[in-house]
Scaffold this motif. Structure first.
Motif, short mmCIF file in Angstrom:
data_model
loop_
_atom_site.label_atom_id
_atom_site.label_comp_id
_atom_site.label_asym_id
_atom_site.label_seq_id
_atom_site.Cartn_x
_atom_site.Cartn_y
_atom_site.Cartn_z
N GLY A 49 0.79 -1.22 0.00
CA GLY A 49 0.00 0.00 0.00
C GLY A 49 0.82 1.27 0.00
O GLY A 49 0.26 2.37 -0.12
N ARG A 50 2.14 1.16 0.13
CA ARG A 50 3.02 2.33 0.13
C ARG A 50 3.59 2.57 -1.27
O ARG A 50 3.80 1.64 -2.05
CB ARG A 50 4.18 2.14 1.11
CG ARG A 50 3.76 1.88 2.55
CD ARG A 50 3.03 3.06 3.14
NE ARG A 50 2.81 2.89 4.57
CZ ARG A 50 1.98 3.65 5.28
NH1 ARG A 50 1.31 4.63 4.70
NH2 ARG A 50 1.83 3.45 6.58
N VAL A 51 3.84 3.84 -1.55
CA VAL A 51 4.50 4.25 -2.80
C VAL A 51 5.81 4.93 -2.43
O VAL A 51 5.83 5.87 -1.62
CB VAL A 51 3.62 5.22 -3.61
CG1 VAL A 51 4.39 5.76 -4.82
CG2 VAL A 51 2.34 4.52 -4.07
N ALA A 52 6.88 4.47 -3.03
CA ALA A 52 8.21 5.04 -2.78
C ALA A 52 8.70 5.76 -4.03
O ALA A 52 8.61 5.22 -5.14
CB ALA A 52 9.19 3.95 -2.39
N LEU A 53 9.23 6.94 -3.84
CA LEU A 53 9.87 7.71 -4.92
C LEU A 53 11.37 7.72 -4.63
O LEU A 53 11.80 8.21 -3.57
CB LEU A 53 9.31 9.13 -4.97
CG LEU A 53 10.06 10.14 -5.85
CD1 LEU A 53 10.15 9.65 -7.30
CD2 LEU A 53 9.37 11.50 -5.79
#
Length: 252
Positions: free
Chosen positions: A6-10
């Motif tokens: 559920g996390r988005v990493a940039l």
């Protein structure tokens, strides 16, 4: 144990080296991943394909991390695609030679733009997003050079030392928003950045002799601590600099 479902990493500079290893490790931990790249489209495509093979969503955005208009556009592209950014890894960086008294101003400026200004620009764009979400993790990649200095690379060391100070400042400023800000400081790592100097076997042996663990790590060994700082296991850590250098620089 670490699950970033559920996390988005940039991840800036995510097409090669530590950035690529971090992107892939995050995908293995079930995060969706956005990477930035500047020139090497093939490397970016390869990283995306590896993330997608792991069953995660991924996007690569192209631009100059030291230019405000590019950073604003790249962050917007990531938001348009994912709708959120939970983890920012400020990884993009360059390492060049620069003896003081001989260093051209443009060499200094390029290093500061890529290594330091980019950290400010991406953080400045992403923090408002994290504040709205009520959750965020920012991990900045510094260096042992920023902890002890580095002769003939003072511009690099200065940029990396500033990242450590920036990290400490933001950790206090953003704590009330549940945004944790930490730093990872690698030593020598076997990446493209060091490929030229590592062509000399004598130099490689010299470097190994300065590392108590007796070897030069791969980028995956730096990615692990980055993933830890992005996880729920690190919920009581902010403002810290984790030295990941095999014992070559011991900082209290």
């Amino acid at each position: 144990m670490i699950n970033l479902q559920g996390r988005v990493a940039l991840i800036t500079g995510g097409s090669r080296g530590i950035g690529r290893a971090t992107a892939i490790l995050f995908a293995k931990a079930n995060a969706d991943v956005a990477i930035t790249y500047h020139v090497n489209e093939n490397a970016a495509k390869s990283t995306l394909e590896e993330i997608q093979r792991l069953g995660r969503k991924a996007i690569a955005v192209k631009g100059n991390v030291g230019k405000s208009e590019d950073v604003k556009r790249m962050v917007k592209e990531v938001m348009d695609y994912f709708g959120r950014i939970d983890v920012l890894v400020n990884n993009a960086g360059i390492w060049t030679y620069g003896a003081i008294g001989e260093m051209p101003e443009e060499v200094w400026d390029e290093t500061m733009d890529v290594n330091l200004k980019s950290v400010y620009l991406f953080t400045n764009e992403v923090v408002p997003i994290m504040k709205k979400q009520g959750w965020g993790r920012i991990i900045n990649i510094s260096s042992t050079a920023g902890q002890r200095g580095e002769a003939f690379h003072s511009h690099y060391a200065a940029s990396k030392g500033a990242i450590i100070a920036f990290t400490k400042s933001l950790a206090v400023e953003l704590a009330k928003y549940n945004i944790l800000v930490n730093c990872v400081a690698p030593g020598w790592v076997n990446t493209d950045m060091c490929a030229e100097v590592f062509k000399d076997p004598n130099f490689v042996e010299q470097v190994k002799s300065t590392i108590p663990l007796g070897r030069i790590p791969g980028p995956e060994e730096i990615a692990g601590p980055v993933l830890f700082l992005a996880s729920e296991l690190a919920n009581w850590i902010t403002g810290a600099t984790i030295s990941v250098n095999g014992g070559s620089v011991l900082c209290g």
